[in-house]
Design an enzyme around this catalytic site. Structure first.
Site, PDB file in Angstrom:
ATOM      1  N   ASP A 261       0.838  -1.197   0.000  1.00  0.00           N
ATOM      2  CA  ASP A 261       0.000   0.000   0.000  1.00  0.00           C
ATOM      3  C   ASP A 261       0.876   1.250   0.000  1.00  0.00           C
ATOM      4  O   ASP A 261       1.851   1.323   0.742  1.00  0.00           O
ATOM      5  CB  ASP A 261      -0.880  -0.037   1.260  1.00  0.00           C
ATOM      6  CG  ASP A 261      -1.891   1.075   1.291  1.00  0.00           C
ATOM      7  OD1 ASP A 261      -2.672   1.195   0.338  1.00  0.00           O
ATOM      8  OD2 ASP A 261      -1.908   1.836   2.301  1.00  0.00           O
TER       9      ASP A 261
ATOM     10  N   GLU B  76       1.754  -0.078  -4.795  1.00  0.00           N
ATOM     11  CA  GLU B  76       0.760   0.943  -5.138  1.00  0.00           C
ATOM     12  C   GLU B  76       1.442   2.304  -5.086  1.00  0.00           C
ATOM     13  O   GLU B  76       2.085   2.627  -4.094  1.00  0.00           O
ATOM     14  CB  GLU B  76      -0.405   0.940  -4.139  1.00  0.00           C
ATOM     15  CG  GLU B  76      -1.513   1.860  -4.606  1.00  0.00           C
ATOM     16  CD  GLU B  76      -2.221   2.638  -3.525  1.00  0.00           C
ATOM     17  OE1 GLU B  76      -3.311   3.146  -3.773  1.00  0.00           O
ATOM     18  OE2 GLU B  76      -1.681   2.768  -2.405  1.00  0.00           O
TER      19      GLU B  76
HETATM   20  C1  GLC Z   1      -4.345   3.131  -0.418  1.00  0.00           C
HETATM   21  C2  GLC Z   1      -5.521   2.194  -0.316  1.00  0.00           C
HETATM   22  C3  GLC Z   1      -6.694   2.937   0.241  1.00  0.00           C
HETATM   23  C4  GLC Z   1      -6.337   3.470   1.606  1.00  0.00           C
HETATM   24  C5  GLC Z   1      -5.056   4.303   1.557  1.00  0.00           C
HETATM   25  C6  GLC Z   1      -4.511   4.532   2.931  1.00  0.00           C
HETATM   26  O1  GLC Z   1      -4.528   4.117  -1.352  1.00  0.00           O
HETATM   27  O2  GLC Z   1      -5.770   1.580  -1.551  1.00  0.00           O
HETATM   28  O3  GLC Z   1      -7.852   2.173   0.286  1.00  0.00           O
HETATM   29  O4  GLC Z   1      -7.376   4.242   2.115  1.00  0.00           O
HETATM   30  O5  GLC Z   1      -4.035   3.656   0.829  1.00  0.00           O
HETATM   31  O6  GLC Z   1      -3.961   3.361   3.459  1.00  0.00           O
END
Ligand code: GLC
Ligand code: CA
Length: 578
Positions: free
Chosen positions: A214, A270
């Site tokens: 993440d 991500e």
């Molecule tokens: C990422 C996740 C999201 C979350 C954020 C904070 O973007 O995909 O759902 O709220 O991180 O952890």
């Protein structure tokens, strides 16, 4: 104990697992997938009940949204124990059983890991609050007030408030890039890095096959915390001081050396705010960092830069430009994961397709699009049914996700903006569109639950559901199965080059894919009206010897060879050229 699939005996230090590039990943948003015990919340045993469905779909890996112990204010992205399962989702035994059963079916399991922040309920943070000398204080980022007596700088979180929250008892502020209850970990502290590495090792020893990391590119901050000049920006101002920050590559390499390289696994980072050079730095195999970066630009195509809740209409030329950058201009040895929707965005059929008159056709065309692009595709649960946005949401009380609620509060209560306008924006884009429960059948609980679902079920479950699509050879679900099978059988569709054709066409999206001795031509009508198209002469010549692998209309496929042809709304053609 379950072992990873395809275990190679002694993975070389820093070796990249290239075979992973060919995966087709299915995102399970656990809370909304299948509820086995009637409490209205999806759970691990619910996934176990649906293993045949997952296997029949043909995906090679599932990525589970976070199932760690959590107060669930951000549904698991606020972790209170990295090594524990949230009781709402089940037990560790359930997890072990699920992993084993997926592996028996040849499906890999990708866990989420949330390294940037914990929940404020995490024992580390509770300790940190006890005082400045507490050994856990330095697990988080603390600063005294700024010169004006307010927060240490002017950054805003992704919820739009200050990135800093004051803690009365100890007289300092802590940093939170997301919500105030998600304090950022201090990655400068080697103990913090080791804790996260230990947590990852814990799951890898159980046999999980990889991680979705993440917000992977925000871990390293400019620790001088300068004020930002992006004062117009509502969410995430100051981002340039922590996106792809000063030590990020060291941290990722440390993870790889200490943990990833010891297992035959795969890591998807991500990351927003990345350019091709950044993705090359993160994913070129010789750099020994991540296996791929998840590309989110397509799902954000309508967002305005200073306020993601404001939307601009999108144009096909823009989508083509995004894809050109990531599929053609990116260094050929770097790698991305592709998603059009995920749990943070709206449903792809509702923004790139037409979820009313042409729902089925446009869902199918988008399936063909996603599954014939270079990169590793990530499919969000329900997309394979053509599930749509929740158009039945009509008040702020229908929304559960924190970013939408925070935006509404900020704009209406603090900034005094017109509640109707803000509500309209929030209803259009909130993250709950992609989180409504899976539509398994037309029962009152959609086959998702026998109880009261945690989030309302889309009333269109009567027309859109898995049971009804199972036996219909022309359903969206069966088209997904077909195109996934094609991609699995032909690695060139994952790995081959991408060459756009007819780049100037306003409604037709066409491209060539080539590699492993194969060559494909894909032609898609992205429009809700019939559209004329004339393919270049040389391609029409090649079509004479081509076979239509997956096509919405055989006659039109033949006509494309002859000359100018009118294509139906959302028509799709995948030609295997000789
Ligand atoms: C990422 C996740 C999201 C979350 C954020 C904070 O973007 O995909 O759902 O709220 O991180 O952890
Ligand atoms: Ca449940």
């Amino acid at each position: 104990m379950s072992k990873q699939l395809d275990a190679v005996s002694a993975p070389k230090q820093l070796q990249s697992n290239m075979h992973w590039r060919e995966n087709i990943v299915y995102e399970i948003y656990v809370r909304s997938f299948n509820d086995s015990n009637g409490d209205g919340v999806g759970d691990l045993r619910g996934i176990i009940e649906k293993l045949d469905y997952i296997q029949d779909l043909g995906v090679t890996a599932v990525w589970l949204s976070p199932i760690f112990a959590s107060p669930n204010r951000d549904y698991g992205y606020d972790v209170s124990d990295y090594k524990g399962i949230d009781p709402e989702y089940g037990s560790m035994d359930d997890f072990d059983e699920l992993l084993e059963a997926l592996h028996e079916r040849g499906v890999r399991l990708v866990m989420e890991i949330v390294p940037n922040h914990t929940s404020s309920d995490h024992p580390w943070f509770r300790e940190a609050l006890k005082g400045k000398d507490n050994p856990y204080r330095d697990y988080y980022i603390w600063r005294p007030a700024g010169e004006d007596g307010g927060p240490p700088n002017n950054w805003t979180s992704f919820l739009g408030d200050s990135s800093w929250k004051y803690h009365e008892e100890t007289g300092e502020y802590y940093l939170h890039t997301y919500a105030w209850h998600q304090p950022d970990l201090n990655w400068e502290n080697p103990k913090v890095r080791q804790e996260i590495i230990d947590a990852m090792d814990f799951w890898l020893q159980k046999g999980v096959d990889g991680f979705r990391i993440d917000t992977a590119n925000v871990l390293s901050k400019d620790m001088s915390f300068p004020d930002t000049d992006e004062t117009e920006r509502i969410q995430g101002s100051g981002e340039k001081y922590y996106k792809n920050g000063p030590h990020i590559h060291e941290y990722l390499r440390e993870m790889r050396e200490k943990v990833f390289s010891r297992y035959p696994i795969f890591t998807m980072g991500e990351s927003s705010q990345v350019e091709t050079e950044d993705v090359e730095d993160y994913t070129l195999p010789e750099r020994g960092e991540l296996d791929l970066i998840l590309m989110i630009e397509a799902s954000k195509i309508c967002d305005e830069p200073d306020d993601m809740w404001k939307s601009d209409p999108w144009e096909l030329s823009h989508l083509k430009a995004i894809m050109r950058k990531w599929l053609k201009d990116l260094h050929p040895d770097a790698w991305i994961g592709m998603y059009l929707s995920n749990h943070d965005h709206v449903r792809m059929v509702s923004y790139l397709g037409d979820d009313l008159e042409h729902r089925e056709e446009s869902a199918k065309m988008l399936a063909v699009f996603l599954m014939t692009l270079r990169g590793t595709p990530n499919l969000l649960q329900g997309e394979e049914l053509g599930m749509t946005n929740a158009h039945f949401f009509n008040s702020i009380d229908d929304i559960k996700e924190q970013q939408a609620l925070a935006y509404y509060k900020l704009m209406v209560e603090k900034r005094g903006e017109d509640p109707e306008t803000i509500l309209r924006r929030v209803l259009q884009k909130n993250r709950d569109h992609s989180r409504t429960p899976m539509q398994w059948n037309a029962d009152p609980g959609a086959g998702f639950t026998t109880g009261t679902p945690w989030q309302r079920i889309n009333p269109n479950k009567d027309e859109i559901n898995a049971r009804q699509q199972e036996d219909d050879p022309n359903s969206v679900l069966n088209l997904y199965r077909e195109i996934i099978r094609l991609r699995r059988d032909h690695p060139s569709l994952s790995l081959g080059t991408y060459e756009p054709v007819l780049e100037e066409h306003k409604h037709i999206y066409a491209y060539l894919r080539e590699g492993e001795g194969e060559r494909w031509l894909i032609v898609l009508n992205f429009s809700k009206t019939p559209t004329e198209v004339l393919l270049p002469d040389d391609l029409r010549g090649e079509l004479a010897r081509a076979e239509c692998a997956v096509c919405s209309d055989g006659e039109r496929a033949e006509a494309l060879e002859r000359g100018m042809t009118e294509l139906d709304p959302y028509a799709y053609f995948v030609f295997r050229l000789a």
